[in-house]
Design a protein around this motif. Structure first.
Motif, mmCIF file in Angstrom:
data_model
loop_
_atom_site.group_PDB
_atom_site.id
_atom_site.type_symbol
_atom_site.label_atom_id
_atom_site.label_comp_id
_atom_site.label_asym_id
_atom_site.label_seq_id
_atom_site.Cartn_x
_atom_site.Cartn_y
_atom_site.Cartn_z
ATOM 1 N N GLY A 150 -6.442 2.338 -0.237
ATOM 2 C CA GLY A 150 -6.782 1.057 0.366
ATOM 3 C C GLY A 150 -6.560 -0.139 -0.525
ATOM 4 O O GLY A 150 -6.837 -1.282 -0.136
ATOM 5 N N HIS A 159 0.855 -1.188 0.000
ATOM 6 C CA HIS A 159 0.000 0.000 0.000
ATOM 7 C C HIS A 159 0.892 1.239 0.000
ATOM 8 O O HIS A 159 1.527 1.556 1.007
ATOM 9 C CB HIS A 159 -0.921 0.002 1.218
ATOM 10 C CG HIS A 159 -1.943 -1.088 1.189
ATOM 11 N ND1 HIS A 159 -3.162 -0.947 0.570
ATOM 12 C CD2 HIS A 159 -1.913 -2.357 1.690
ATOM 13 C CE1 HIS A 159 -3.860 -2.074 0.697
ATOM 14 N NE2 HIS A 159 -3.115 -2.950 1.366
ATOM 15 N N ASN A 195 6.667 2.647 7.248
ATOM 16 C CA ASN A 195 5.788 3.814 7.447
ATOM 17 C C ASN A 195 6.649 4.976 7.930
ATOM 18 O O ASN A 195 7.052 5.011 9.096
ATOM 19 C CB ASN A 195 4.701 3.509 8.477
ATOM 20 C CG ASN A 195 3.700 2.497 7.987
ATOM 21 O OD1 ASN A 195 3.751 1.325 8.350
ATOM 22 N ND2 ASN A 195 2.777 2.935 7.137
ATOM 23 N N SER A 237 3.708 8.532 6.513
ATOM 24 C CA SER A 237 2.294 8.370 6.864
ATOM 25 C C SER A 237 2.081 7.018 7.523
ATOM 26 O O SER A 237 2.793 6.053 7.235
ATOM 27 C CB SER A 237 1.428 8.469 5.593
ATOM 28 O OG SER A 237 0.084 8.155 5.871
ATOM 29 N N SER A 238 1.085 6.950 8.390
ATOM 30 C CA SER A 238 0.702 5.668 8.985
ATOM 31 C C SER A 238 -0.294 4.930 8.098
ATOM 32 O O SER A 238 -0.607 3.768 8.340
ATOM 33 C CB SER A 238 0.078 5.903 10.365
ATOM 34 O OG SER A 238 -1.088 6.727 10.252
ATOM 35 N N ARG A 239 -0.770 5.600 7.043
ATOM 36 C CA ARG A 239 -1.794 5.027 6.158
ATOM 37 C C ARG A 239 -1.214 4.320 4.942
ATOM 38 O O ARG A 239 -1.909 3.585 4.258
ATOM 39 C CB ARG A 239 -2.761 6.129 5.707
ATOM 40 C CG ARG A 239 -3.517 6.793 6.860
ATOM 41 C CD ARG A 239 -4.468 7.853 6.366
ATOM 42 N NE ARG A 239 -3.774 8.928 5.675
ATOM 43 C CZ ARG A 239 -3.221 9.965 6.287
ATOM 44 N NH1 ARG A 239 -3.239 10.058 7.614
ATOM 45 N NH2 ARG A 239 -2.614 10.921 5.594
ATOM 46 N N HIS A 240 0.049 4.589 4.645
ATOM 47 C CA HIS A 240 0.694 3.892 3.528
ATOM 48 C C HIS A 240 2.190 3.793 3.798
ATOM 49 O O HIS A 240 2.728 4.471 4.671
ATOM 50 C CB HIS A 240 0.418 4.599 2.194
ATOM 51 C CG HIS A 240 1.054 5.957 2.109
ATOM 52 N ND1 HIS A 240 0.344 7.118 2.220
ATOM 53 C CD2 HIS A 240 2.345 6.343 1.922
ATOM 54 C CE1 HIS A 240 1.153 8.158 2.105
ATOM 55 N NE2 HIS A 240 2.373 7.714 1.937
ATOM 56 N N ASP A 246 -3.254 6.160 -0.430
ATOM 57 C CA ASP A 246 -4.320 6.086 0.577
ATOM 58 C C ASP A 246 -5.635 5.507 0.069
ATOM 59 O O ASP A 246 -6.666 5.679 0.708
ATOM 60 C CB ASP A 246 -4.593 7.484 1.144
ATOM 61 C CG ASP A 246 -3.384 8.057 1.857
ATOM 62 O OD1 ASP A 246 -2.527 7.273 2.287
ATOM 63 O OD2 ASP A 246 -3.294 9.294 1.973
#
Length: 260
Positions: free
Chosen positions: A79, A74, A148, A151-154, A77
């Protein structure tokens, strides 16, 4: 006087129409869409699409045996997993040296050149990035790990590459759905000599931004010998805990800096 007036009006109309035509032609020439063949065909199966993209972008030889590695992670962002592809052109590097009668000369510098690349495929845009070249020795393919950092999202990507008996690491942050070069440091240098040095990395809470700091420590290399082939053995690097430098990210220019 009337005929002169009509002549001037007619001339003005002709010049106006010519100017409009020239402007239209210029817009057509400058348009990125008009008459331009796409570099990518999304209707193809992914493997064929990737093959055509690589061979067109890198201008590979007919039948060239290049090596690919494909990683899913990933990297934005949306998903949905994205893809990172590495391309290694060792065969081309060797053939090019032979054609130039420079095999011995090239061998002494580890055939250093533009023979390793990576390509990013975005699930969000369904597009490939242009190949990013990593100048290095092609006997060893690029090493890829994900962290990471921005970002913690990707994830972001760490790319390790070799130059003869040394290895270096580049950090690319995925910002705006594209890889942005941000950091560079050596992993080890001087393998096979008395000047061997090695380093290891940690990622800590950002001191000045949400992007994590990069912390570099001294390391020691294990499972290696002076006569080992440094292109085929993956050494283990053990951290000593001795701090070398801590780098923080400056979001204004997208680079890492150190206060010490």
């Amino acid at each position: 006087m009337k005929s002169i007036h009509l002549f001037l009006v007619s001339l003005a109309v002709i010049l106006f129409l010519q100017a409009c035509g020239e402007k239209q032609n210029t817009q057509q020439q400058e348009s990125p869409v008009a008459g331009k063949q796409s570099d990518d065909d999304p209707s193809l199966p992914f493997d064929k699409r990737l093959k055509q993209f690589i061979e067109r972008k890198l201008n590979t030889r007919n039948g060239e045996n290049y090596r690919l590695k494909i990683y899913e992670e990933h990297l934005n962002d949306d998903g949905v997993p994205d893809v990172l592809i590495t391309v290694n052109r060792l065969e081309n590097a060797l053939k090019t040296a032979e054609e130039k009668n420079e095999v011995n000369k090239s061998s002494t510098i580890g055939f250093f050149g533009d023979h390793n690349y990576f390509i990013y495929y975005s699930s969000k845009t369904d597009r490939f990035s242009d190949p990013v070249k990593i100048a290095s020795s092609p006997q060893r393919e690029l090493g890829i790990t994900f962290e990471n950092i921005s970002s913690s999202r990707h994830k972001d990507v760490l790319i390790d590459y070799s130059i003869r008996n040394s290895q270096f690491r580049k950090v690319f942050l995925f910002i705006g759905d594209k890889p942005v070069y941000a950091f560079h440091w050596k992993l080890y240098d001087g393998w096979g000599t008395d000047e061997l040095e090695a380093y290891c990395f940690e990622f800590g809470t950002g001191a000045y931004s949400e992007v994590k700091d990069i912390i570099v420590y001294e390391g020691t290399m294990k499972n290696i010998g002076k006569d080992d082939d440094y292109y085929t053995i993956d050494p283990e690097i053990e951290c000593t805990g001795k701090l070398v430098k801590r780098f923080f990210y400056n979001s204004r220019d997208g680079k890492y800096y150190t206060p010490n």
